[in-house]
Scaffold this motif. Structure first.
Motif, PDB file in Angstrom:
ATOM      1  N   ASP A 152     -60.546  -0.686 -61.636  1.00 11.18           N
ATOM      2  CA  ASP A 152     -60.004  -0.961 -62.731  1.00 11.18           C
ATOM      3  C   ASP A 152     -58.500  -0.528 -63.985  1.00 11.18           C
ATOM      4  OD1 ASP A 152     -61.216  -0.741 -65.810  1.00 11.18           O
ATOM      5  OD2 ASP A 152     -60.364   1.236 -66.012  1.00 11.18           O
ATOM      6  N   ASN A 153     -57.881  -0.909 -62.267  1.00 10.69           N
ATOM      7  CA  ASN A 153     -56.538  -0.585 -62.666  1.00 10.69           C
ATOM      8  C   ASN A 153     -55.821  -1.796 -63.222  1.00 10.69           C
ATOM      9  OD1 ASN A 153     -53.217   0.014 -62.391  1.00 10.69           O
ATOM     10  ND2 ASN A 153     -53.185   0.794 -60.461  1.00 10.69           N
ATOM     11  N   ARG A 154     -54.430  -1.952 -63.782  1.00  7.69           N
ATOM     12  CA  ARG A 154     -54.405  -3.355 -64.677  1.00  7.69           C
ATOM     13  C   ARG A 154     -52.328  -3.159 -64.482  1.00  7.69           C
ATOM     14  NH1 ARG A 154     -58.113  -4.664 -62.958  1.00  7.69           N
ATOM     15  NH2 ARG A 154     -60.686  -5.890 -63.934  1.00  7.69           N
ATOM     16  N   VAL A 155     -52.389  -1.340 -65.319  1.00  9.31           N
ATOM     17  CA  VAL A 155     -51.378  -1.432 -65.523  1.00  9.31           C
ATOM     18  C   VAL A 155     -49.745  -1.003 -64.780  1.00  9.31           C
ATOM     19  CG1 VAL A 155     -51.689  -1.871 -67.869  1.00  9.31           C
ATOM     20  CG2 VAL A 155     -51.982   0.328 -66.236  1.00  9.31           C
ATOM     21  N   GLY A 156     -50.706  -0.545 -63.420  1.00 10.48           N
ATOM     22  CA  GLY A 156     -50.281   0.403 -62.616  1.00 10.48           C
ATOM     23  C   GLY A 156     -49.749   1.724 -62.208  1.00 10.48           C
ATOM     24  N   GLY A 157     -48.224   2.287 -62.310  1.00 12.27           N
ATOM     25  CA  GLY A 157     -47.304   3.259 -62.947  1.00 12.27           C
ATOM     26  C   GLY A 157     -48.431   4.904 -62.499  1.00 12.27           C
ATOM     27  N   TRP A 158     -47.542   5.827 -62.495  1.00 10.35           N
ATOM     28  CA  TRP A 158     -48.480   6.975 -62.656  1.00 10.35           C
ATOM     29  C   TRP A 158     -49.070   7.301 -60.953  1.00 10.35           C
ATOM     30  CZ3 TRP A 158     -51.580   9.525 -67.283  1.00 10.35           C
ATOM     31  CH2 TRP A 158     -50.950   9.425 -68.477  1.00 10.35           C
ATOM     32  N   HIS A 159     -48.021   7.000 -60.292  1.00 12.71           N
ATOM     33  CA  HIS A 159     -48.175   6.197 -59.010  1.00 12.71           C
ATOM     34  C   HIS A 159     -48.735   7.214 -58.652  1.00 12.71           C
ATOM     35  CE1 HIS A 159     -46.252   2.711 -58.762  1.00 12.71           C
ATOM     36  NE2 HIS A 159     -45.725   3.841 -59.379  1.00 12.71           N
ATOM     37  N   SER A 160     -49.049   8.786 -58.641  1.00  9.17           N
ATOM     38  CA  SER A 160     -49.236   9.705 -57.525  1.00  9.17           C
ATOM     39  C   SER A 160     -50.452  10.377 -58.341  1.00  9.17           C
ATOM     40  CB  SER A 160     -48.468  11.144 -57.837  1.00  9.17           C
ATOM     41  OG  SER A 160     -47.465  11.377 -57.095  1.00  9.17           O
ATOM     42  N   TYR A 161     -50.460  10.178 -59.403  1.00  5.75           N
ATOM     43  CA  TYR A 161     -51.893  11.069 -60.281  1.00  5.75           C
ATOM     44  C   TYR A 161     -53.000   9.698 -59.726  1.00  5.75           C
ATOM     45  CZ  TYR A 161     -55.003  12.082 -64.239  1.00  5.75           C
ATOM     46  OH  TYR A 161     -56.295  13.132 -64.441  1.00  5.75           O
ATOM     47  N   ARG A 162     -52.847   8.600 -59.800  1.00  6.35           N
ATOM     48  CA  ARG A 162     -54.100   7.600 -59.711  1.00  6.35           C
ATOM     49  C   ARG A 162     -54.227   8.033 -58.205  1.00  6.35           C
ATOM     50  NH1 ARG A 162     -54.356   3.234 -63.003  1.00  6.35           N
ATOM     51  NH2 ARG A 162     -52.418   2.852 -64.463  1.00  6.35           N
ATOM     52  N   ALA A 163     -52.943   8.366 -57.035  1.00  2.38           N
ATOM     53  CA  ALA A 163     -53.560   8.425 -56.158  1.00  2.38           C
ATOM     54  C   ALA A 163     -54.235   9.596 -55.549  1.00  2.38           C
ATOM     55  CB  ALA A 163     -52.235   7.539 -54.801  1.00  2.38           C
ATOM     56  N   SER A 164     -54.158  10.451 -56.450  1.00  4.34           N
ATOM     57  CA  SER A 164     -54.524  12.027 -56.028  1.00  4.34           C
ATOM     58  C   SER A 164     -56.100  11.170 -56.718  1.00  4.34           C
ATOM     59  CB  SER A 164     -53.988  12.840 -56.844  1.00  4.34           C
ATOM     60  OG  SER A 164     -54.131  12.520 -57.804  1.00  4.34           O
ATOM     61  N   LYS A 165     -56.499  10.701 -57.720  1.00  6.91           N
ATOM     62  CA  LYS A 165     -58.051  10.611 -57.819  1.00  6.91           C
ATOM     63  C   LYS A 165     -58.869   9.697 -57.348  1.00  6.91           C
ATOM     64  CE  LYS A 165     -57.246  13.641 -61.315  1.00  6.91           C
ATOM     65  NZ  LYS A 165     -58.217  14.965 -61.251  1.00  6.91           N
ATOM     66  N   ALA A 166     -57.957   8.645 -56.745  1.00 10.47           N
ATOM     67  CA  ALA A 166     -58.453   7.555 -55.348  1.00 10.47           C
ATOM     68  C   ALA A 166     -59.337   8.427 -54.655  1.00 10.47           C
ATOM     69  CB  ALA A 166     -57.762   6.645 -55.810  1.00 10.47           C
ATOM     70  N   GLY A 167     -58.236   8.581 -54.118  1.00 10.20           N
ATOM     71  CA  GLY A 167     -58.190  10.139 -53.428  1.00 10.20           C
ATOM     72  C   GLY A 167     -59.741  11.115 -52.942  1.00 10.20           C
ATOM     73  N   LEU A 168     -59.616  11.493 -53.957  1.00  8.44           N
ATOM     74  CA  LEU A 168     -60.745  12.091 -54.872  1.00  8.44           C
ATOM     75  C   LEU A 168     -61.928  11.734 -54.847  1.00  8.44           C
ATOM     76  CD1 LEU A 168     -61.814  15.656 -55.720  1.00  8.44           C
ATOM     77  CD2 LEU A 168     -61.252  14.729 -58.174  1.00  8.44           C
ATOM     78  N   ASN A 169     -62.277   9.972 -55.378  1.00  2.00           N
ATOM     79  CA  ASN A 169     -63.056   9.640 -55.396  1.00  2.00           C
ATOM     80  C   ASN A 169     -63.741   9.161 -54.040  1.00  2.00           C
ATOM     81  OD1 ASN A 169     -62.618   9.770 -58.020  1.00  2.00           O
ATOM     82  ND2 ASN A 169     -62.253   7.845 -58.757  1.00  2.00           N
TER      83      ASN A 169
END
Length: 248
Positions: A152-169
């Protein structure tokens, strides 16, 4: 996701909320108490949680495994059948917010974000999943975020937050597979609560369209409504506050 609403009122018998002093965690405790849940273990760093005869406060540090292990041990004789990890971080206490560009990446900041959003919830799961009953319905839910969706990622950015939540998932998926081998009625999911009127979202609401901000009490009702409807086939997935699947 199918209906399991007939269990509302008799389930859960006992709940544990990790992150019970935050806006959503506190509201979850209050909503569960209003539903008549007999025992609600409410964990926070400060010990400040809603007051109710059903609520039993405990202290823990998300980055201190010993405190999480001690909390689990204290629940061992009367284990919960609902565990919610309602903690997480978007902006660090020193004011450092999500990165707009890869040029802003800082390994120290990334480590702190992953510690709060990925490693901490994993440690809660490590110590709480073994307590879940094998003979009846049980749920462990971790609050995630739609921005943790890779598809669902279309705009990028927020790298650490996105990656940490993707890791949680991903960890949620792993835990669901492993737990499903022994706990046939168990569900492990991550939940996207929407944009909630809490300190976490406050710096990022300037351009939010009308009607897209939910108060914590409403968010708690929404999330518990989603949990009410979960079935074992949903385990390992991510759902939003409306009950819709969030892409991986």
């Amino acid at each position: 996701m199918d209906g399991a609403g007939q269990q509302v009122g008799t389930w859960p018998r006992c709940a544990a909320i990790f992150g019970a002093s935050g806006g959503i965690g506190s509201a979850l405790c209050s909503e569960l108490a209003a539903r008549g849940v007999a025992t609600i273990h409410a964990g926070s760093r400060s010990g400040r949680v809603p007051q109710d005869q059903a609520i039993r406060p405990f202290r823990f540090e998300l980055e201190d495994e010993t405190s999480i292990s001690a909390a689990a041990d204290a629940m061992r004789n009367a284990p919960p059948d609902l565990v919610i990890v309602a903690s997480g971080v978007l902006t660090l206490p020193d004011g450092t917010g999500p990165e707009r560009s890869y040029k802003s990446l800082d390994p120290v900041v990334m480590a702190r974000v992953f510690a709060a959003n990925t490693i901490g919830p994993a440690l809660v799961a490590k110590h709480m999943l073994p307590l879940l009953p094998r003979d009846r319905r049980a749920v462990l839910a971790a609050l995630s975020a739609r921005v943790g969706s890779i598809g669902d990622n279309r705009v990028g950015g927020w790298h650490s937050y996105r990656a940490s939540k993707a890791g949680l998932n991903m960890l949620v998926r792993n835990f669901a597979i492993e737990l499903g081998r022994t706990h046939k009625q168990a569900v492990v999911v991550s939940l996207h609560p929407g944009t909630v009127d809490t300190a976490l979202s406050e710096p990022f609401r300037a351009n939010l369209p009308d009607g897209q901000l939910t108060d914590p009490d409403g968010a708690a009702r929404n999330l518990l409504g989603v949990i009410d409807g979960l079935i074992p086939a949903d385990s390992g997935q991510q759902f939003d506050w409306k009950g819709g699947r969030v892409p991986d």
